[in-house]
Design a protein around this motif. Structure first.
Motif, short mmCIF file in Angstrom:
data_model
loop_
_atom_site.label_atom_id
_atom_site.label_comp_id
_atom_site.label_asym_id
_atom_site.label_seq_id
_atom_site.Cartn_x
_atom_site.Cartn_y
_atom_site.Cartn_z
N ILE A 267 -20.90 -54.01 -36.57
CA ILE A 267 -20.96 -52.57 -36.85
C ILE A 267 -20.22 -51.78 -35.78
CG2 ILE A 267 -22.51 -50.58 -37.02
CD1 ILE A 267 -24.57 -52.46 -38.32
N ARG A 268 -20.42 -52.17 -34.51
CA ARG A 268 -19.71 -51.48 -33.43
C ARG A 268 -18.20 -51.67 -33.54
NH1 ARG A 268 -23.69 -53.85 -30.11
NH2 ARG A 268 -22.09 -55.29 -29.34
N LEU A 269 -17.79 -52.86 -33.95
CA LEU A 269 -16.36 -53.13 -34.10
C LEU A 269 -15.76 -52.23 -35.18
CD1 LEU A 269 -14.13 -54.97 -32.99
CD2 LEU A 269 -14.66 -56.60 -34.82
N GLN A 270 -16.51 -52.00 -36.25
CA GLN A 270 -16.04 -51.10 -37.31
C GLN A 270 -16.06 -49.64 -36.86
OE1 GLN A 270 -17.30 -53.59 -41.36
NE2 GLN A 270 -18.46 -51.79 -40.76
N ASP A 271 -17.13 -49.25 -36.17
CA ASP A 271 -17.31 -47.85 -35.80
C ASP A 271 -16.42 -47.41 -34.64
OD1 ASP A 271 -19.20 -47.68 -37.78
OD2 ASP A 271 -20.93 -47.70 -36.42
N ASN A 272 -16.09 -48.34 -33.76
CA ASN A 272 -15.40 -47.98 -32.51
C ASN A 272 -13.93 -48.39 -32.49
OD1 ASN A 272 -17.84 -46.95 -31.57
ND2 ASN A 272 -18.43 -48.90 -30.64
N THR A 273 -13.36 -48.62 -33.67
CA THR A 273 -11.93 -48.88 -33.77
C THR A 273 -11.32 -47.98 -34.84
OG1 THR A 273 -12.30 -50.69 -35.36
CG2 THR A 273 -12.10 -51.29 -33.02
N TYR A 274 -10.03 -47.79 -34.76
CA TYR A 274 -9.33 -46.95 -35.73
C TYR A 274 -7.92 -47.51 -35.92
CZ TYR A 274 -6.84 -44.93 -31.72
OH TYR A 274 -6.07 -44.76 -30.59
N MET A 275 -7.29 -47.16 -37.04
CA MET A 275 -5.94 -47.63 -37.32
C MET A 275 -4.93 -46.68 -36.68
SD MET A 275 -6.57 -50.36 -38.93
CE MET A 275 -4.87 -50.82 -39.32
N GLY A 276 -3.85 -47.25 -36.15
CA GLY A 276 -2.80 -46.45 -35.52
C GLY A 276 -2.03 -45.63 -36.54
N SER A 277 -1.25 -44.68 -36.03
CA SER A 277 -0.41 -43.81 -36.86
C SER A 277 1.05 -44.17 -36.63
CB SER A 277 -0.62 -42.34 -36.50
OG SER A 277 -1.95 -41.94 -36.74
N VAL A 278 1.78 -44.45 -37.72
CA VAL A 278 3.20 -44.79 -37.56
C VAL A 278 3.97 -44.41 -38.82
CG1 VAL A 278 2.87 -47.18 -38.35
CG2 VAL A 278 4.85 -46.60 -36.93
N TYR A 279 5.14 -43.86 -38.57
CA TYR A 279 6.10 -43.50 -39.63
C TYR A 279 7.34 -44.37 -39.42
CZ TYR A 279 9.94 -40.83 -41.77
OH TYR A 279 11.06 -40.45 -42.49
#
Length: 439
Positions: A267-279
């Protein structure tokens, strides 16, 4: 009513490179496998398109880095052609129309910082750096233009916002991805070679080989574990399997309900990570005309900070690849396609020539706007948390096994890492099935 399908032995969640490689390996071991993919296409964070001139361009992951032997072997196995990047010794840094000399205070300062980071990634991160964001750390760099250069470098290398990535996370990432030098280098580094057919074509060929075992447009909504296996609920119906392999990155896996609930570590791994932004954009020309006067490996400091690469295949049309990452990638979302093209190409017209402004084709992808992938290149840890730092946990949860590019033990986050994780989890599942059959 939800359709009940014949029971496969294994359900793979996600038809990215990791999931497809795992499913292919399982199928070759005689395991009945089904791959469920939420998007209407296979590939995940790889995506190839055919241009107006008939060439193939990658709008997602594309590079074969030095030492990426699994990627090279898979390309050969699937009939793809590898070619080396055309690259100078060093890229040219542009601040407006001005080229920044390699031995200027800007370049020397930025190089010193990168060397300090490289050393710390190998020997240990100083305690005073650990909780600092990259943005806060860079405030101490004395030269404005050097700070800006480092901002662009770290954004393009990681796709993170500089205020949303800790120095410790950056250096952990560098260590697991072969070092900062390797991450940032073209020839002999992470951007060493490409495929004429495109990396995305490998995903298409893997999916074609698996045939009806790959079910597209079928997001998984729930996984119910019990002592004999798991029940997987999806848009295409319900599947009962002995094993489930989840390959989607944790930030996007929050869409899947787990019964019983996931342990706190997951749950922490899901809650405390995010996907980067790239164009990413590829401009296509009849030929790589710029080679007659100069190279096209550039980095611009004027917003949007952009990295450019000559990704033209031998004997093929000209391909100019451009990458913008972090908050400046999202800032492009408010522009029209024409304005984005004019801004990206206009920044290098003075260097490459006015012909650069009139490509035969223009292909672009904002990965942070992709509803299925959620972003790219990889999932990143939120500052102040150690969840999401490499290495990622892969211990199975009952019948559920974990894979994906971020779980690789080497080259994590790259296509090479996705392939490694697919191979690893397939071996893991085959062994577990054999043990269960013998008990």
């Amino acid at each position: 009513m939800t359709q009940q399908h014949p029971d496969p032995q294994v359900v793979v969640v996600g038809a990215g490179m990791s999931g497809l490689v795992a499913a292919r390996a399982l199928h070759r071991h005689g395991v009945d496998v089904v791959v469920l993919e939420s998007a209407p296409r296979p590939g995940g964070r790889v995506l190839a398109e055919t241009t107006v001139l008939g060439s193939r361009v990658d709008l997602g992951g594309q590079w074969i880095g030095h030492g990426h032997h699994r990627f090279t072997a898979l390309a050969a196995d699937l009939g793809a052609t590898v070619y080396p990047m055309r690259t100078p010794t060093l890229p040219t840094i542009l601040d407006g129309d001005t080229a920044v000399p390699n031995y200027s205070p800007t370049a020397v300062t930025a190089t010193a910082v990168l060397l300090a980071w490289e050393t710390a990634s190998r020997l240990g991160v100083p305690r005073s750096w650990r909780d600092q964001s990259v943005q806060a750390w860079l405030r101490h760099v004395p030269h404005r233009r050097a700070r800006r250069l480092l901002e662009v470098i770290t954004a393009v290398a990681t796709t993170a916002d500089p205020d949303r990535l800790s120095v410790r996370a950056l250096l952990d990432m560098a260590r697991f991805q072969g070092g900062l030098r390797g991450m940032l280098t073209t020839a002999g580094g992470a951007q060493d070679s490409l495929l004429v057919e495109g990396a995305g074509t490998l995903a298409e060929r893997l999916a074609a080989e698996l045939g009806e075992r790959v079910v597209l447009g079928s997001p998984v909504t729930a996984i119910r574990r019990d002592t004999t296996g798991a029940t997987v609920e999806s848009a295409s119906g319900t599947y009962r399997a002995a094993k489930v392999i989840v390959t989607v990155p944790p930030p996007t896996a929050t869409r899947i309900a787990h019964h019983p609930a996931l342990p706190q570590e997951r749950i922490r791994l899901q809650d405390n990570t995010y996907m980067g932004s790239v164009y990413k954009a590829i401009a296509v020309y009849d030929r790589p005309f710029w080679r007659e006067r100069t190279h096209a490996e550039l980095m611009t400091l004027t917003a949007p900070g952009t990295a450019y690469f000559d990704s033209s295949a031998p004997g093929g049309p000209g391909h100019l690849c451009a990458l913008v990452a972090g908050p400046e990638a999202r800032a492009l979302d408010d522009l029209t396609v024409e304005d984005r093209r004019a801004r990206i190409l206009g920044a290098v017209a003075g260097r490459l020539g006015p012909e650069i402004l009139a490509p035969r084709g223009w292909y672009e992808k904002s990965w942070h706007r992709d509803e299925y992938a959620g972003g790219g290149y990889l999932a990143l840890p939120e500052p102040g948390h150690t969840d999401g730092h490499f290495p990622w946990p892969t211990t199975p949860l009952g019948p559920v096994h974990w894979a994906g590019a971020e779980t690789a033990s080497e080259h994590a986050g790259y296509i090479e890492g996705a392939i490694e994780s697919g191979d690893r989890v397939a071996r893991e599942v085959v062994a577990a099935l054999a043990t269960a059959a013998g008990s």
